[in-house]
Design a protein around this motif. Sequence first.
Motif, short mmCIF file in Angstrom:
data_model
loop_
_atom_site.label_atom_id
_atom_site.label_comp_id
_atom_site.label_asym_id
_atom_site.label_seq_id
_atom_site.Cartn_x
_atom_site.Cartn_y
_atom_site.Cartn_z
N LEU A 6 0.92 -3.05 -10.02
CA LEU A 6 1.35 -2.72 -8.66
C LEU A 6 0.84 -1.34 -8.30
O LEU A 6 1.23 -0.35 -8.93
CB LEU A 6 2.88 -2.77 -8.58
CG LEU A 6 3.55 -2.29 -7.31
CD1 LEU A 6 3.04 -3.05 -6.09
CD2 LEU A 6 5.05 -2.42 -7.43
N VAL A 7 -0.05 -1.27 -7.33
CA VAL A 7 -0.62 -0.01 -6.88
C VAL A 7 0.20 0.52 -5.70
O VAL A 7 0.39 -0.20 -4.72
CB VAL A 7 -2.10 -0.18 -6.46
CG1 VAL A 7 -2.68 1.13 -5.95
CG2 VAL A 7 -2.92 -0.70 -7.64
N ALA A 8 0.68 1.74 -5.82
CA ALA A 8 1.52 2.32 -4.77
C ALA A 8 1.16 3.79 -4.55
O ALA A 8 0.85 4.50 -5.49
CB ALA A 8 2.99 2.21 -5.14
N HIS A 9 1.21 4.21 -3.28
CA HIS A 9 0.95 5.62 -2.99
C HIS A 9 2.21 6.35 -2.59
O HIS A 9 2.21 7.57 -2.45
CB HIS A 9 -0.15 5.79 -1.93
CG HIS A 9 0.13 5.05 -0.67
ND1 HIS A 9 0.96 5.52 0.30
CD2 HIS A 9 -0.31 3.86 -0.24
CE1 HIS A 9 1.03 4.64 1.28
NE2 HIS A 9 0.26 3.62 0.98
N SER A 10 3.32 5.63 -2.42
CA SER A 10 4.61 6.27 -2.18
C SER A 10 5.71 5.26 -2.40
O SER A 10 5.48 4.05 -2.37
CB SER A 10 4.69 6.81 -0.75
OG SER A 10 4.68 5.73 0.18
N ALA A 16 10.02 -0.96 -2.92
CA ALA A 16 11.23 -1.49 -3.55
C ALA A 16 11.32 -3.00 -3.39
O ALA A 16 11.69 -3.71 -4.32
CB ALA A 16 12.47 -0.81 -2.96
N THR A 17 10.97 -3.50 -2.21
CA THR A 17 10.99 -4.95 -1.96
C THR A 17 10.00 -5.66 -2.88
O THR A 17 10.30 -6.72 -3.43
CB THR A 17 10.68 -5.25 -0.49
OG1 THR A 17 11.68 -4.64 0.32
CG2 THR A 17 10.64 -6.74 -0.21
N VAL A 35 0.90 1.75 -10.69
CA VAL A 35 -0.13 2.79 -10.58
C VAL A 35 0.27 3.70 -9.43
O VAL A 35 0.32 3.28 -8.28
CB VAL A 35 -1.52 2.18 -10.33
CG1 VAL A 35 -2.56 3.29 -10.25
CG2 VAL A 35 -1.87 1.19 -11.42
N ASP A 36 0.59 4.94 -9.77
CA ASP A 36 0.92 5.96 -8.78
C ASP A 36 -0.41 6.48 -8.23
O ASP A 36 -1.10 7.25 -8.87
CB ASP A 36 1.72 7.08 -9.43
CG ASP A 36 2.15 8.15 -8.46
OD1 ASP A 36 1.57 8.23 -7.36
OD2 ASP A 36 3.06 8.91 -8.80
N LEU A 87 -2.35 -8.70 -9.23
CA LEU A 87 -2.82 -7.43 -8.65
C LEU A 87 -2.14 -7.28 -7.30
O LEU A 87 -2.42 -8.04 -6.37
CB LEU A 87 -4.35 -7.45 -8.51
CG LEU A 87 -5.11 -7.79 -9.77
CD1 LEU A 87 -6.61 -7.81 -9.51
CD2 LEU A 87 -4.78 -6.81 -10.90
N LEU A 88 -1.25 -6.30 -7.19
CA LEU A 88 -0.40 -6.15 -6.02
C LEU A 88 -0.50 -4.78 -5.40
O LEU A 88 -0.61 -3.78 -6.10
CB LEU A 88 1.07 -6.40 -6.41
CG LEU A 88 1.35 -7.71 -7.14
CD1 LEU A 88 2.74 -7.66 -7.75
CD2 LEU A 88 1.20 -8.88 -6.20
N GLY A 89 -0.40 -4.72 -4.08
CA GLY A 89 -0.23 -3.47 -3.37
C GLY A 89 1.25 -3.24 -3.14
O GLY A 89 2.07 -4.14 -3.31
N GLN A 90 1.62 -2.04 -2.75
CA GLN A 90 3.04 -1.72 -2.60
C GLN A 90 3.71 -2.53 -1.50
O GLN A 90 4.93 -2.62 -1.47
CB GLN A 90 3.24 -0.24 -2.37
CG GLN A 90 2.85 0.24 -0.98
CD GLN A 90 3.06 1.72 -0.85
OE1 GLN A 90 2.80 2.48 -1.77
NE2 GLN A 90 3.52 2.16 0.30
#
Length: 92
Positions: A6-10, A16-17, A35-36, A87-90
Motif C-alpha cells: 500500500l503506497v501512501a503519501h499521507s 484508513a478506509t 510505503v510511506d 498493489l494499492l494506492g492510499q
Amino acid sequence: RVVAILVAHSAGELFATTLRAVAAQTRPADEVIVVDNGSAGANPVDARAAHPFQVVATGGRVPFGEAIACATRVTNLEALPADVLWLLGQDS
C-alpha cells in the motif's frame, strides 16, 4: 502467500478506509507493507491498524512504481506460482 503493498503519501480517511478494506478481505493478506511515499507534517503514515505489517519510507515523493520497488526490496518475495501481490494506492 498474499502480500499487500500500500503506497501512501499521507494518513487520512482514504488511507484508513483502504487499510480496513485490506483487513476485511475474505482471503486476508499474509503480509502488509505500507510505503510511506514522502509524508510530512501533521499526517504521517501510521499502519498500526494493519497486521502483520512493515512500513518502508521512500525518503521523499517518488512515482508509484518506484515506491513499489522500495517495498519489494524489503520483503522476502519468492518466485512461487502461489504468490500474489496486491498493489494499492492510499485511496484504493
